[in-house]
Design a protein around this motif. Structure first.
Motif, PDB file in Angstrom:
ATOM      1  N   GLY B   8      18.450   5.887 -97.039  1.00 28.36           N
ATOM      2  CA  GLY B   8      17.160   5.246 -97.259  1.00 28.36           C
ATOM      3  C   GLY B   8      17.124   3.836 -96.718  1.00 28.36           C
ATOM      4  O   GLY B   8      18.093   3.346 -96.133  1.00 28.36           O
ATOM      5  N   THR B   9      15.993   3.197 -96.921  1.00 29.13           N
ATOM      6  CA  THR B   9      15.812   1.818 -96.456  1.00 29.13           C
ATOM      7  C   THR B   9      15.473   0.925 -97.638  1.00 29.13           C
ATOM      8  O   THR B   9      15.025   1.391 -98.691  1.00 29.13           O
ATOM      9  CB  THR B   9      14.670   1.737 -95.429  1.00 29.13           C
ATOM     10  OG1 THR B   9      13.494   2.289 -96.031  1.00 29.13           O
ATOM     11  CG2 THR B   9      15.002   2.504 -94.177  1.00 29.13           C
ATOM     12  N   LEU B  10      15.714  -0.376 -97.449  1.00 29.32           N
ATOM     13  CA  LEU B  10      15.422  -1.371 -98.482  1.00 29.32           C
ATOM     14  C   LEU B  10      14.596  -2.482 -97.860  1.00 29.32           C
ATOM     15  O   LEU B  10      14.926  -2.971 -96.772  1.00 29.32           O
ATOM     16  CB  LEU B  10      16.739  -1.914 -99.048  1.00 29.32           C
ATOM     17  CG  LEU B  10      16.629  -2.979-100.141  1.00 29.32           C
ATOM     18  CD1 LEU B  10      17.758  -2.824-101.156  1.00 29.32           C
ATOM     19  CD2 LEU B  10      16.624  -4.389 -99.561  1.00 29.32           C
ATOM     20  N   VAL B  11      13.546  -2.888 -98.554  1.00 32.39           N
ATOM     21  CA  VAL B  11      12.680  -3.960 -98.070  1.00 32.39           C
ATOM     22  C   VAL B  11      12.844  -5.193 -98.953  1.00 32.39           C
ATOM     23  O   VAL B  11      12.806  -5.092-100.181  1.00 32.39           O
ATOM     24  CB  VAL B  11      11.198  -3.524 -98.083  1.00 32.39           C
ATOM     25  CG1 VAL B  11      10.289  -4.665 -97.629  1.00 32.39           C
ATOM     26  CG2 VAL B  11      10.986  -2.292 -97.213  1.00 32.39           C
ATOM     27  N   ALA B  12      13.068  -6.337 -98.300  1.00 32.26           N
ATOM     28  CA  ALA B  12      13.204  -7.600 -99.031  1.00 32.26           C
ATOM     29  C   ALA B  12      12.492  -8.677 -98.232  1.00 32.26           C
ATOM     30  O   ALA B  12      13.010  -9.161 -97.221  1.00 32.26           O
ATOM     31  CB  ALA B  12      14.678  -7.944 -99.204  1.00 32.26           C
ATOM     32  N   THR B  13      11.311  -9.044 -98.661  1.00 35.02           N
ATOM     33  CA  THR B  13      10.524 -10.030 -97.918  1.00 35.02           C
ATOM     34  C   THR B  13      11.118 -11.425 -98.053  1.00 35.02           C
ATOM     35  O   THR B  13      11.262 -12.152 -97.080  1.00 35.02           O
ATOM     36  CB  THR B  13       9.078 -10.059 -98.453  1.00 35.02           C
ATOM     37  OG1 THR B  13       8.588  -8.716 -98.491  1.00 35.02           O
ATOM     38  CG2 THR B  13       8.183 -10.909 -97.560  1.00 35.02           C
TER      39      THR B  13
ATOM     40  N   VAL C  87      15.525   6.334-101.685  1.00 35.09           N
ATOM     41  CA  VAL C  87      16.686   7.183-101.446  1.00 35.09           C
ATOM     42  C   VAL C  87      16.184   8.615-101.275  1.00 35.09           C
ATOM     43  O   VAL C  87      15.474   9.132-102.153  1.00 35.09           O
ATOM     44  CB  VAL C  87      17.665   7.124-102.636  1.00 35.09           C
ATOM     45  CG1 VAL C  87      18.791   8.144-102.466  1.00 35.09           C
ATOM     46  CG2 VAL C  87      18.239   5.718-102.777  1.00 35.09           C
ATOM     47  N   ASP C  88      16.518   9.214-100.149  1.00 30.71           N
ATOM     48  CA  ASP C  88      16.077  10.587 -99.866  1.00 30.71           C
ATOM     49  C   ASP C  88      14.563  10.745-100.053  1.00 30.71           C
ATOM     50  O   ASP C  88      14.092  11.745-100.615  1.00 30.71           O
ATOM     51  CB  ASP C  88      16.837  11.583-100.760  1.00 30.71           C
ATOM     52  CG  ASP C  88      18.345  11.563-100.498  1.00 30.71           C
ATOM     53  OD1 ASP C  88      18.744  11.278 -99.351  1.00 30.71           O
ATOM     54  OD2 ASP C  88      19.119  11.807-101.430  1.00 30.71           O
ATOM     55  N   GLY C  89      13.836   9.714 -99.618  1.00 26.60           N
ATOM     56  CA  GLY C  89      12.378   9.794 -99.642  1.00 26.60           C
ATOM     57  C   GLY C  89      11.716   9.439-100.961  1.00 26.60           C
ATOM     58  O   GLY C  89      10.498   9.360-101.049  1.00 26.60           O
ATOM     59  N   ALA C  90      12.523   9.192-102.004  1.00 27.45           N
ATOM     60  CA  ALA C  90      11.955   8.834-103.310  1.00 27.45           C
ATOM     61  C   ALA C  90      12.137   7.342-103.572  1.00 27.45           C
ATOM     62  O   ALA C  90      13.233   6.806-103.366  1.00 27.45           O
ATOM     63  CB  ALA C  90      12.642   9.641-104.421  1.00 27.45           C
TER      64      ALA C  90
END
Lengths: 96, 96, 96, 96, 96
Positions: B8-13, C87-90
């Motif tokens: 997954g991805t993580l967003v941190a402005t 994570v895994d789209g959630a």
């Protein structure tokens, strides 16, 4: 340093440009009885180790102190192939 | 290095000024059987990895040895996308 | 980097001279499900985080790569405030 | 630093060129009750320790701050031989 | 950084030349409830701590960023004496 046994190789075509030409080895960590611990590391190889070799590996910034790994994004390196060690006077491993 | 799977991805402005433009990926650690271990790391990405990719990541000061992460407050970086590895002669992972 | 939640502050009047003016935050480590793990870190704060914020923190020498922590005896720094991750789209966390 | 007991030696003929002449010791980690923990480290020796000595060892980049280990791919070094320590007023170890 | 409680002293006459004059303290690690965890560290002391003091300690290369420990083979340093901390609004420790 920790003890490990080389059990395989890893191929990664796409990698950071500084790592072109790098060979990665799959290493199972050993305890001082020469038994597998269930832990592992993927390491660069400064000593031309082969499958089955018992090795010492260094981690962290110390892993970048070889000619091979200098300034590379690499945090584990095999820096010695082990011949033998003993604990309390008993030989725990002897290279064949 | 350790094995991981990008999940997954993580967003941190709001982040340290040196990290402007950084993309963070959520990575589950794998064991050498290619199974999830329950551990994770949030890493910078030096190899343009995508969701589902199996990767190698480096931690500590070694994570700052890429052009992307040089002198940045970043302690984990994806530095290779894994094609395949084997253990004791058996293939444990093969990129599709 | 690892995920954490800021849960409190720590006051230390007597400290190394390089740390004068430092504010320390008490941070509980989170797993990628956004649950507390029982582990913690006391960190310097490079992003003006507040109680309740979910953050990314870097450790080791990487924790000294901010203007605040440069050359300081400090091994953990908050370097980003997290907005969201999945994570895994959630979605596992979403800042309110 | 952590406490250890020197329990043996390790021989490695083939090693990184920077490590020529290095002597490696097998060290069991101790807890503060002076009991073995089951953990270990293979360390370089900056203090001429002998089998049976109780020692302090440093790891990571700090292990390269001795004349012996400077710029070497070595992540653990014995940097002191322990005479005695106490916990809550009770002596936990006394060198004979 | 982690929380610890100074519980004793350690004497080591024979040590690396760079460590002459060093005083080592035995420190039990605490969790954020101010309870002992069973873990420990032997640390150098940059803040003149005494037995019973609750402290913050830094490890790794960050432990060498004090005047005392600069370029020394030392991987843990006490860099602050704690007055108080709180978690979720409740005081977990208050220096007497």
């Amino acid at each position: 340093m920790l003890l490990g046994k080389v059990v395989g190789t890893l191929v990664a075509t796409r990698k950071d440009e500084k790592l072109q030409g790098f060979k990665f080895l799959v290493v199972k960590r050993l305890n001082i009885e020469s038994e597998e611990t269930g832990d592992y590391v993927i390491a660069a190889d400064a000593v031309q180790a082969g499958i089955g070799d018992v090795v010492l590996y260094a981690t962290g910034s110390s892993a970048r102190q070889t000619v091979l790994t200098d300034k590379k994004p690499c945090d584990a390196v095999l820096m010695a192939i082990v011949d033998t060690w003993e604990v309390d006077g008993a030989t725990k491993y002897q290279k064949e």
